[in-house]
Design a protein around this motif. Structure first.
Motif, PDB file in Angstrom:
ATOM      1  N   TYR A   1      39.533   9.852  23.962  1.00 32.96           N
ATOM      2  CA  TYR A   1      40.828   9.364  24.471  1.00 32.96           C
ATOM      3  C   TYR A   1      41.312   8.172  23.635  1.00 32.96           C
ATOM      4  O   TYR A   1      42.466   8.141  23.191  1.00 32.96           O
TER       5      TYR A   1
ATOM      6  N   LEU B   1      45.103  16.954  28.140  1.00 34.89           N
ATOM      7  CA  LEU B   1      44.447  16.378  26.969  1.00 34.89           C
ATOM      8  C   LEU B   1      43.917  14.973  27.273  1.00 34.89           C
ATOM      9  O   LEU B   1      42.804  14.621  26.854  1.00 34.89           O
TER      10      LEU B   1
ATOM     11  N   GLY C   1      40.884  15.380  29.680  1.00 36.82           N
ATOM     12  CA  GLY C   1      39.808  16.075  28.985  1.00 36.82           C
ATOM     13  C   GLY C   1      39.172  15.269  27.867  1.00 36.82           C
ATOM     14  O   GLY C   1      38.064  15.572  27.425  1.00 36.82           O
ATOM     15  N   SER C   2      39.875  14.229  27.427  1.00 34.33           N
ATOM     16  CA  SER C   2      39.330  13.391  26.352  1.00 34.33           C
ATOM     17  C   SER C   2      38.747  12.082  26.876  1.00 34.33           C
ATOM     18  O   SER C   2      38.379  11.211  26.095  1.00 34.33           O
TER      19      SER C   2
ATOM     20  N   ASP D   1      36.256  17.101  17.595  1.00 31.54           N
ATOM     21  CA  ASP D   1      36.040  17.062  19.049  1.00 31.54           C
ATOM     22  C   ASP D   1      37.141  17.822  19.785  1.00 31.54           C
ATOM     23  O   ASP D   1      36.860  18.563  20.726  1.00 31.54           O
ATOM     24  N   VAL D   2      38.379  17.637  19.368  1.00 31.72           N
ATOM     25  CA  VAL D   2      39.492  18.373  19.992  1.00 31.72           C
ATOM     26  C   VAL D   2      39.330  19.865  19.748  1.00 31.72           C
ATOM     27  O   VAL D   2      39.509  20.680  20.660  1.00 31.72           O
TER      28      VAL D   2
ATOM     29  N   ILE E   1      36.739  21.353  22.048  1.00 30.24           N
ATOM     30  CA  ILE E   1      37.265  21.532  23.403  1.00 30.24           C
ATOM     31  C   ILE E   1      38.150  22.768  23.457  1.00 30.24           C
ATOM     32  O   ILE E   1      38.012  23.617  24.345  1.00 30.24           O
ATOM     33  N   ALA E   2      39.052  22.879  22.502  1.00 37.53           N
ATOM     34  CA  ALA E   2      39.989  24.013  22.487  1.00 37.53           C
ATOM     35  C   ALA E   2      39.241  25.339  22.351  1.00 37.53           C
ATOM     36  O   ALA E   2      39.551  26.312  23.058  1.00 37.53           O
TER      37      ALA E   2
ATOM     38  N   SER F   1      36.240  25.948  23.279  1.00 33.01           N
ATOM     39  CA  SER F   1      35.450  26.221  24.485  1.00 33.01           C
ATOM     40  C   SER F   1      36.295  26.912  25.554  1.00 33.01           C
ATOM     41  O   SER F   1      35.746  27.569  26.449  1.00 33.01           O
ATOM     42  N   LEU F   2      37.590  26.814  25.446  1.00 34.66           N
ATOM     43  CA  LEU F   2      38.510  27.415  26.422  1.00 34.66           C
ATOM     44  C   LEU F   2      39.048  28.762  25.972  1.00 34.66           C
ATOM     45  O   LEU F   2      39.752  29.446  26.745  1.00 34.66           O
TER      46      LEU F   2
END
Length: 126
Positions: free
Chosen positions: A8, A59, A62-63, A111-112, A115-116, A118-119
């Motif tokens: 974040y 975002l 999630g961060s 890292d972003v 996350i993306a 993983s979805l």
């Protein structure tokens, strides 16, 4: 206690995330592979504002930010959209371009991206 900043913080807090999301949306409107999915948002400013707010809070929360995401889960939100792998990759490309535009570090971009990705299964073809 770790001195490393949260994702974040590395994204610039809520101000940085808001700018990144606005850049992603602008890129989606211009991306020939996915713009047809996003152009209808321009015709409904209230819905557009709601989607934008959900993207920012998703975002941010999630961060590691203090914001609360109040939108639906990924499967519920994307069910019936039948998003293709190519469309998903267009979205990913736009996200990475927005991160580049905002001079986000390579580690934060990774890292972003994690996350993306993983979805991914919760969005493609549902």
């Amino acid at each position: 206690m770790s001195s490393e900043k949260s994702l974040y913080e590395r994204l610039g807090g809520i101000e940085g995330i808001t700018t990144i999301v606005d850049d992603i949306i602008d890129l989606h409107f211009a991306n020939p592979g996915i713009k047809a999915r996003y152009m209808p948002l321009k015709e409904n400013p209230e819905h557009f504002a709601e989607v934008r707010k959900h993207l920012i809070h998703f975002l941010a929360a999630g961060s590691g930010g203090p914001q609360t995401y109040e939108g639906g889960d990924m499967v519920t939100v994307h069910t019936g959209m039948n998003i293709s792998k190519a469309e998903y990759m267009d979205v990913m490309d736009d996200i990475m371009a927005a991160l580049d535009k905002n001079n986000i570090s390579e580690d934060a971009k990774k890292d972003v991206l994690a996350i993306a990705y993983s979805l991914k299964g919760q969005m493609i073809g549902v």
